[in-house]
Enzyme design. Structure first.
Site, PDB file in Angstrom:
ATOM      1  N   GLU A  38       0.937  -1.173   0.150  1.00 30.40           N
ATOM      2  CA  GLU A  38       0.016   0.029   0.101  1.00 30.40           C
ATOM      3  C   GLU A  38       0.860   1.299  -0.030  1.00 30.40           C
ATOM      4  OE1 GLU A  38      -3.385  -1.915   2.936  1.00 30.40           O
ATOM      5  OE2 GLU A  38      -2.796  -0.208   3.346  1.00 30.40           O
ATOM      6  N   CYS A  46       3.456   8.316   1.101  1.00 29.14           N
ATOM      7  CA  CYS A  46       4.016   7.599   2.176  1.00 29.14           C
ATOM      8  C   CYS A  46       4.323   6.103   1.711  1.00 29.14           C
ATOM      9  CB  CYS A  46       2.937   7.363   3.300  1.00 29.14           C
ATOM     10  SG  CYS A  46       3.119   6.225   4.685  1.00 29.14           S
ATOM     11  N   CYS A  98       4.914  -6.885   7.732  1.00 30.85           N
ATOM     12  CA  CYS A  98       6.025  -6.561   8.643  1.00 30.85           C
ATOM     13  C   CYS A  98       6.233  -7.237   9.702  1.00 30.85           C
ATOM     14  CB  CYS A  98       5.151  -5.025   9.094  1.00 30.85           C
ATOM     15  SG  CYS A  98       6.395  -4.327  10.389  1.00 30.85           S
ATOM     16  N   CYS A 102       3.068  -4.663  15.435  1.00 33.86           N
ATOM     17  CA  CYS A 102       2.433  -3.866  16.459  1.00 33.86           C
ATOM     18  C   CYS A 102       1.290  -4.149  16.719  1.00 33.86           C
ATOM     19  CB  CYS A 102       2.919  -2.574  16.177  1.00 33.86           C
ATOM     20  SG  CYS A 102       4.639  -1.810  15.889  1.00 33.86           S
ATOM     21  N   CYS A 152      -1.674  -2.155  14.790  1.00 37.94           N
ATOM     22  CA  CYS A 152      -1.440  -1.969  13.473  1.00 37.94           C
ATOM     23  C   CYS A 152      -1.858  -3.123  12.555  1.00 37.94           C
ATOM     24  CB  CYS A 152       0.201  -1.859  13.026  1.00 37.94           C
ATOM     25  SG  CYS A 152       0.412  -1.723  11.401  1.00 37.94           S
ATOM     26  N   CYS A 204      -1.480   2.318   8.008  1.00 39.12           N
ATOM     27  CA  CYS A 204      -0.879   1.346   6.957  1.00 39.12           C
ATOM     28  C   CYS A 204      -1.517   0.030   7.097  1.00 39.12           C
ATOM     29  CB  CYS A 204       0.379   1.472   7.143  1.00 39.12           C
ATOM     30  SG  CYS A 204       1.114   0.470   8.326  1.00 39.12           S
TER      31      CYS A 204
HETATM   32  S1  SF4 Z   1       3.362   0.229  12.797  1.00 40.19           S
HETATM   33 FE1  SF4 Z   1       2.910  -1.655  11.540  1.00 40.19          FE
HETATM   34  S2  SF4 Z   1       4.076  -1.461   9.540  1.00 40.19           S
HETATM   35 FE2  SF4 Z   1       4.961  -0.056  11.253  1.00 40.19          FE
HETATM   36  S3  SF4 Z   1       6.368  -1.413  12.530  1.00 40.19           S
HETATM   37 FE3  SF4 Z   1       4.427  -1.652  13.669  1.00 40.19          FE
HETATM   38  S4  SF4 Z   1       3.655  -3.434  12.507  1.00 40.19           S
HETATM   39 FE4  SF4 Z   1       5.168  -2.738  11.266  1.00 40.19          FE
END
Ligand code: SF4
Length: 361
Positions: free
Chosen positions: A95, A112, A119, A123, A126, A349
């Site tokens: 994206e 962005c 990933c 997190c 996210c 994201c």
């Molecule tokens: S916010 Fe999302 S994309 Fe960014 S490091 Fe954490 S898991 Fe990865």
């Protein structure tokens, strides 16, 4: 020839494309023409390069490729932000988001960029973290997001010239840039090439969840880009719950790395802080942040959370956002609240690709 075995021209400098044409027994001038087609016209098909001889176009089609990511789907927010779901050569999806600087028709945009497919940091707040990690992006795939998005934007806005629509780049899309360090640095050089995209380094921001090894490496680069740290909490227990990487690099390791970065580069660091209601915006959290950052050359960027359907985190009310901001200002920090953009198009994201995986249109 299998696509994979074709020479990738996206990401190459003008002199490198000239060398490639030279190695085929063609004039270097043809290399300059192709370079212009790629970077000034965002062209990915040799057949569309009408000032090249027909036979050469066929030879190039058989032996080379220009893998500008294709836009599969887009959402446009009422505030003009655009989110694109892009497809890469191997059909993986990433994206990118375009954010206008104003409501004016001729507004410039910030893009962005994603650096990984998925990933590994995971997190807890996210959407990208929910979809897991698939692979790192190559430098040309990172920089190519700008070309693909610029091409699509010009088409949608019916603009004759797509160049210079994007004036700023943030590496804050899918992925942790510092875990794909070499390709991220190479992509900065592609973006910055004066003969190509010509994006000023000062207009580029690299954001990390706190990968100390990458911060140490960046301190040694002679780059003018801005480093942004996703802080999100100022005590280890809470931060580890939000960003699992904090277990490897707790605040006692992260802060010295940032101090070292500032000392080596003399550049101001930005701390990003996602505001989660009832989680990280108490008076105590504000006091902890003041304590942690007051002696640093730093800006704090507060980001009210964009809610994700599959997750329980909530966005704070405007009053609570303002209250937290005031506590930080009173503590002497340099703080701004990021203007809300793209909330109605799932601009955080990973949300669009997550919806796509679930088959939501
Ligand atoms: S916010 Fe999302 S994309 Fe960014 S490091 Fe954490 S898991 Fe990865």
């Amino acid at each position: 020839m299998n696509t994979k075995n074709k020479t990738q021209l996206l990401g190459k400098k003008r002199s490198e494309i000239e060398d490639y044409l030279d190695s085929m027994g063609e004039s270097r001038f043809r290399g300059r023409q192709i370079h212009k087609w790629i970077y000034k016209k965002q062209c990915s098909s040799f057949f569309e390069m009408t000032d090249l001889p027909r036979e050469l176009r066929q030879i190039l089609e058989d032996n080379a490729r220009i893998s500008i990511p294709r836009v599969l789907k887009q959402r446009v927010s009422s505030d003009g932000s655009r989110k694109f779901l892009l497809e890469l050569d191997d059909k993986k999806r990433i994206e990118t988001v375009l954010i206008p600087h104003s409501d004016e028709k001729d507004s410039k945009y910030t893009i962005c960029l994603s650096t990984q497919v998925g990933c590994p940091i995971a997190c807890s707040f996210c959407a990208t973290g929910l979809s897991g990690f698939q692979r790192n992006l190559d430098a040309y795939e990172i920089a190519g997001q700008l070309l693909g998005s610029q091409r699509e934007l010009a088409k949608r806005l019916k603009l004759p010239d797509s160049n210079n629509l994007i004036s700023n780049v943030v590496y804050m899309g899918m992925g942790e840039p510092m875990l794909n360090y070499d390709e991220v640095i190479a992509s900065i050089h592609i973006l910055n090439d004066p003969q190509g995209i010509n994006m000023g380094q000062r207009n580029i921001t690299i954001s990390t969840a706190g990968e100390v090894k990458g911060i140490d490496l960046m301190a040694q680069e002679n780059l003018q880009v801005t480093l942004a740290i996703s802080l999100h909490a100022c005590d280890n227990e809470l931060r580890s719950g939000l960003i699992p990487l904090n277990r490897k690099y707790p605040l006692e390791k992260l802060l010295p790395a940032i101090r070292n970065y500032i000392a080596k580069t003399n550049r101001r660091v930005t701390f990003e802080y996602i505001m989660l209601d009832n989680i990280n915006i108490s008076k105590r959290d504000a006091q902890n942040m003041v304590q942690l950052l007051k002696s640093l050359l730093a800006n704090v960027n507060l980001i009210p959370y964009n809610e994700v359907e599959a997750l329980d985190f909530k966005r704070p009310s405007p009053q609570r956002i303002k209250q937290f901001y005031n506590w930080l200002i009173q503590g002497g920090l340099n703080v701004s609240i990021r203007e809300e953009r793209g909330g109605d198009i799932s601009a955080a994201c990973g949300q669009l690709s997550l919806e796509q995986q679930k088959g939501k249109k």
